[in-house]
Design a protein around this motif. Structure first.
Motif: not given
Length: 139
Positions: A50, A53, A77
């Motif tokens: 995360a 990203e 994702r």
């Protein structure tokens, strides 16, 4: 005196007529799809997909500006795999550059490297340090 006559048709490019196949191909936008597989470091809990990203969303430049992704570039994702879809030209090499920059920022560059495992994808892998340890034991 030494002048050469040039024909105007030699340097000119042929005009594309509307309604032809060439005109249709010129208007078609290519969608570029890249993937970055982070499964090895994410499974070992040394990296968070995360945050990677978010880093890419903040750092990818579109028309010279960061944070200007709009509808042109999408980052998704799936578990530990990032999928980057672009409507505009975006080089795979640029994604590798940003991935290496993220690894350096997280101080993971000593253990991980970015490897191309297919034409449109990268993978984050560990360096093979087991081979060097065995070689040192033999000496």
């Amino acid at each position: 005196l030494g002048r050469v006559a040039r024909s105007s048709t030699l340097g000119a490019m042929p005009a594309i007529k509307k309604g032809t196949k060439a005109a249709a191909q010129a208007k078609v936008k290519k969608t570029l799809k890249y993937s970055i597989d982070c499964s090895q470091p994410v499974d070992d809990a040394i990296m968070d997909a995360a945050s990677f990203e978010k880093f890419l969303q903040d750092r990818i430049k579109v028309q010279g500006k960061t944070g200007n992704l709009g509808d042109n570039v999408r980052i998704e994702r799936e578990k530990s795999k990032l999928l980057i879809t672009s409507e505009i030209p975006l080089s795979k090499r640029y994604l590798k550059y940003l991935s290496k920059k993220y690894l350096k920022k997280q101080q993971l560059r000593d253990w991980l490297h970015v490897v191309a495992n297919a034409k449109t994808s990268y993978e984050l892998r560990y360096y093979n340090i087991h081979d060097t340890e065995q070689d040192e034991d033999e000496d």
